[in-house]
Design a protein around this motif. Structure first.
Motif, PDB file in Angstrom:
ATOM      1  N   GLY A 140      -1.854  11.012  -7.960  1.00 17.62           N
ATOM      2  CA  GLY A 140      -3.150  10.622  -7.056  1.00 17.62           C
ATOM      3  C   GLY A 140      -3.493   9.365  -6.941  1.00 17.62           C
ATOM      4  O   GLY A 140      -3.657   8.733  -5.945  1.00 17.62           O
ATOM      5  N   HIS A 141      -3.192   8.504  -8.098  1.00 17.97           N
ATOM      6  CA  HIS A 141      -3.602   7.050  -8.013  1.00 17.97           C
ATOM      7  C   HIS A 141      -2.267   6.540  -7.364  1.00 17.97           C
ATOM      8  O   HIS A 141      -2.433   5.449  -6.661  1.00 17.97           O
ATOM      9  CB  HIS A 141      -3.535   6.674  -9.441  1.00 17.97           C
ATOM     10  N   VAL A 142      -1.120   7.190  -7.455  1.00 17.03           N
ATOM     11  CA  VAL A 142       0.078   6.660  -6.742  1.00 17.03           C
ATOM     12  C   VAL A 142      -0.167   6.752  -5.144  1.00 17.03           C
ATOM     13  O   VAL A 142       0.110   5.956  -4.359  1.00 17.03           O
ATOM     14  CB  VAL A 142       1.414   7.247  -6.936  1.00 17.03           C
ATOM     15  N   ASN A 143      -0.732   7.816  -4.832  1.00 16.96           N
ATOM     16  CA  ASN A 143      -1.038   8.093  -3.629  1.00 16.96           C
ATOM     17  C   ASN A 143      -1.933   6.998  -2.851  1.00 16.96           C
ATOM     18  O   ASN A 143      -1.692   6.472  -1.759  1.00 16.96           O
ATOM     19  CB  ASN A 143      -1.822   9.617  -3.397  1.00 16.96           C
ATOM     20  N   VAL A 144      -3.152   6.702  -3.691  1.00 22.37           N
ATOM     21  CA  VAL A 144      -4.069   5.742  -3.023  1.00 22.37           C
ATOM     22  C   VAL A 144      -3.136   4.380  -3.161  1.00 22.37           C
ATOM     23  O   VAL A 144      -3.397   3.513  -2.148  1.00 22.37           O
ATOM     24  CB  VAL A 144      -5.098   5.580  -3.995  1.00 22.37           C
ATOM     25  N   GLY A 145      -2.436   4.023  -4.220  1.00 25.06           N
ATOM     26  CA  GLY A 145      -1.761   2.628  -4.155  1.00 25.06           C
ATOM     27  C   GLY A 145      -0.643   2.482  -3.058  1.00 25.06           C
ATOM     28  O   GLY A 145      -0.768   1.526  -2.566  1.00 25.06           O
ATOM     29  N   ALA A 146       0.153   3.435  -2.909  1.00 23.22           N
ATOM     30  CA  ALA A 146       0.838   3.346  -1.855  1.00 23.22           C
ATOM     31  C   ALA A 146       0.233   3.113  -0.257  1.00 23.22           C
ATOM     32  O   ALA A 146       0.784   2.431   0.442  1.00 23.22           O
ATOM     33  CB  ALA A 146       1.848   4.747  -1.606  1.00 23.22           C
ATOM     34  N   SER A 147      -0.858   3.870  -0.180  1.00 25.89           N
ATOM     35  CA  SER A 147      -1.730   3.737   1.077  1.00 25.89           C
ATOM     36  C   SER A 147      -2.035   2.351   1.081  1.00 25.89           C
ATOM     37  O   SER A 147      -2.261   1.738   2.421  1.00 25.89           O
ATOM     38  CB  SER A 147      -2.835   4.799   1.311  1.00 25.89           C
ATOM     39  N   VAL A 148      -2.436   1.645   0.140  1.00 27.66           N
ATOM     40  CA  VAL A 148      -3.173   0.210   0.152  1.00 27.66           C
ATOM     41  C   VAL A 148      -1.668  -0.651   0.629  1.00 27.66           C
ATOM     42  O   VAL A 148      -1.999  -1.528   1.333  1.00 27.66           O
ATOM     43  CB  VAL A 148      -3.567  -0.076  -1.174  1.00 27.66           C
ATOM     44  N   ILE A 149      -0.598  -0.433   0.049  1.00 31.64           N
ATOM     45  CA  ILE A 149       0.446  -1.275   0.260  1.00 31.64           C
ATOM     46  C   ILE A 149       0.958  -0.988   1.992  1.00 31.64           C
ATOM     47  O   ILE A 149       1.030  -2.126   2.598  1.00 31.64           O
ATOM     48  CB  ILE A 149       1.535  -1.059  -0.541  1.00 31.64           C
TER      49      ILE A 149
END
Length: 425
Positions: free
Chosen positions: A93-102
Motif C-alpha cells: 500500500g505504501h509502495v503504491n503511494v510512493g510510486a504514484s509520487v514518483i
C-alpha cells in the motif's frame, strides 16, 4: 432567458451522453444564435482559446507519460518504491503511494497513473494476498497525486485560463502533493493494523541500491522537469519538450525498449488524447466567454454576498459547488468553465489565484473518484476487472484523507503559498 437556455441545453446534452466538447459547443452556439450575435464569434473564441503558448506543453507532457509507460520505466519505478518502503506493515500500500509520487513528476495526469502504474500495482497486491477492494481503493486515491505534484496538465490549463504563472502553480503544488501522499500512507497504516497486512519484505540495502541504480535515470525526469522550471532554466513548455527528449533517449539508447512501432503507437495515442483535450478547451472557451460577457461572475458574487459576507462561508460554498460539478464533468472542461466565474469571487474575498488554483484542482481530483463520471474509477474497473460499482465502494474510505488535505489547504494558505512566495515573489 438566453442564459437559462444555455445551461438547460448543456445539461440536457450531457445527460443524453453527448461528448463534453459537443455539449459545450452546441449549447454555446444556441445561445449566440438566440442572442443575435454573428456565428463567427464561435470560431473566433475557439481559436483564441487554444492559441496559447503554454498549452503547447500539454501534448509533450502527455507524450512523455506514454513513452515512460511504453518503455517499461513504470516497472522500474515500482521496483524502486517497493525496495524503499515495502518493509513497512501494509508495505505494498505504501509502495503504491510512493510510486504514484514518483510517477507524478513525469506524467501530470491521474488517468495516466491509474492506467500505467495501476495494472502493475493491483496485480502485485493481489498476488501478495491484499484485499481487492483495498488494492483498487488505494490505487485510485494515489493516482490523484499526479495532477497536483508538478508537472500537471490541469494546472497548465488553469494557468492559461486564469492568466496566472504556471511556474508558481507548479511550485505551489509540491507541498500539497506530498501532504496527500502522507495522508494516504497514514490511511494505509490504519488498514494494515486493522486487517493485519504484512510487510512486503524486510529492508535490504543491497536490493535498495540495486533498484535505485536501475531506476536512477528515470528518477532524474522529475528533477529535470521541476528543477528546470523552479530554477528558471526552462519554461514549463520547454520542460515538457525536454521530458520527451529525455524519455526518448532512455527508451531508444539506454534501455532499448522502444522501437519504431512503439513510438508510432505512442505518437498516435498522444495525438488522440491531445485532440480531445484541445476540443474541450476550445469549446469551453466559447462557454466561458459567454459567461464573462454576461457578467455571470458578478451576479454570482452578488448572490453569494446576499447569503453571507463571511469569507470562510463563501469559500466553503465555492468548494461545494466545485465538488458537485467535478462529480458530473470532465476536469479540464470544469476548469475552463468554473475559473472565469469563481476566481473573481475568490479574489474578492482575498484568495490568491495561485492558492485558488491548487484547491480547485484538488477538489476536481476528488471528483475523479466519484460517480457518475469518475474517469479514474472507469480506468481501474477495466484494469482490475472489478465492476464499476464495487470500485466506487472500495474508493470511498480514501476520500477521507483527501478531503482532510483539501480543508487544510483551504484554511492554511501557507501550505501551498510558501514555496512559490519563496522562489518567485
Amino acid at each position: 432567458m438566453e442564459l437559462i437556455l444555455l445551461f438547460v441545453a448543456l445539461f440536457v446534452l450531457l445527460i443524453a451522453g453527448a461528448p463534453v466538447a459537443v455539449a459545450l459547443g452546441v449549447s454555446s452556439l444556441l445561445f449566440i444564435m438566440l442572442d443575435g450575435l454573428p456565428n463567427v464569434v464561435v470560431l473566433h473564441n475557439m481559436v483564441n482559446g487554444i492559441n496559447s503558448f503554454p498549452l503547447i506543453a500539454v501534448p509533450f507532457f502527455i507524450m512523455a507519460g506514454h513513452l515512460m509507460n511504453s518503455a517499461g520505466i513504470t516497472a522500474k519505478i515500482f521496483a524502486f518504491a517497493r525496495s524503499a518502503v515495502g518493509w513497512m506493515y501494509g508495505g505494498l500500500g505504501h509502495v503504491n503511494v510512493g510510486a504514484s509520487v514518483i510517477f507524478a513528476g513525469m506524467s501530470g495526469a491521474a488517468v495516466a497513473d491509474a492506467g500505467g502504474l495501476g495494472n502493475i500495482e493491483i496485480k502485485a497486491m493481489r498476488e501478495a494476498g491484499y484485499d481487492t477492494d483495498f488494492s483498487v481503493g488505494i490505487t485510485a486515491a494515489s493516482s490523484t497525486i499526479g495532477p497536483i505534484i508538478p508537472p500537471s496538465l490541469p494546472l497548465v490549463v488553469y494557468g492559461v485560463i486564469a492568466d496566472t504563472s504556471i511556474g508558481q502553480l507548479f511550485a505551489a503544488g509540491l507541498i500539497p502533493g506530498l501532504l496527500m501522499a502522507f495522508s494516504l500512507m497514514v490511511m494505509v497504516a490504519v488498514y494494515a493494523k486493522l486487517r493485519d497486512y504484512p510487510r512486503d519484505e524486510r529492508f535490504s540495502m543491497q536490493l535498495f541500491l540495486s533498484t535505485l541504480w536501475s531506476a536512477v535515470l528515470p528518477l532524474f525526469t522529475p528533477i529535470i522537469i521541476v528543477g528546470g522550471i523552479l530554477t528558471g532554466i526552462f519554461t514549463p513548455t520547454e520542460a515538457a519538450i525536454a521530458a520527451v527528449a529525455y524519455s526518448l533517449v532512455l527508451g531508444l539508447f539506454v534501455y532499448r525498449t522502444l522501437d519504431r512501432k512503439r513510438i508510432l503507437r505512442v505518437s498516435m495515442d498522444t495525438v488522440e488524447t491531445t485532440a480531445s483535450i484541445m476540443m474541450i478547451v476550445a469549446a469551453s472557451s466559447i462557454f466561458a466567454w459567454i459567461l464573462t460577457a454576461n457578467q455571470v461572475a458578478q451576479m454570482f458574487a452578488e448572490s453569494l454576498l446576499i447569503v453571507t459576507d463571511n469569507p470562510t462561508a463563501i469559500l466553503l460554498i465555492i468548494m461545494l459547488i466545485v465538488l458537485v460539478v467535478g462529480c458530473f464533468m470532465e476536469t479540464l472542461a470544469a476548469i475552463t468553465i468554473l475559473t472565469p466565474v469563481l476566481l473573481p469571487v475568490a479574489m474578492q474575498i482575498g484568495i490568491d489565484p495561485v492558492h485558488f488554483g491548487i484547491i480547485l484542482i484538488l477538489n476536481l481530483m476528488i471528483g475523479l473518484l466519484t460517480p457518475p463520471v469518475g474517469l479514474v474509477l472507469y480506468v481501474l474497473a477495466k484494469v482490475s476487472e472489478v465492476p464499476f460499482e464495487r470500485c466506487v465502494v472500495a474508493t470511498a474510505p480514501f476520500l477521507v484523507p483527501l478531503v482532510t488535505v483539501l480543508l487544510m489547504l483551504m484554511f492554511i494558505p501557507a501550505l501551498s503559498m510558501w514555496l512559490p512566495t519563496a522562489i518567485y515573489r
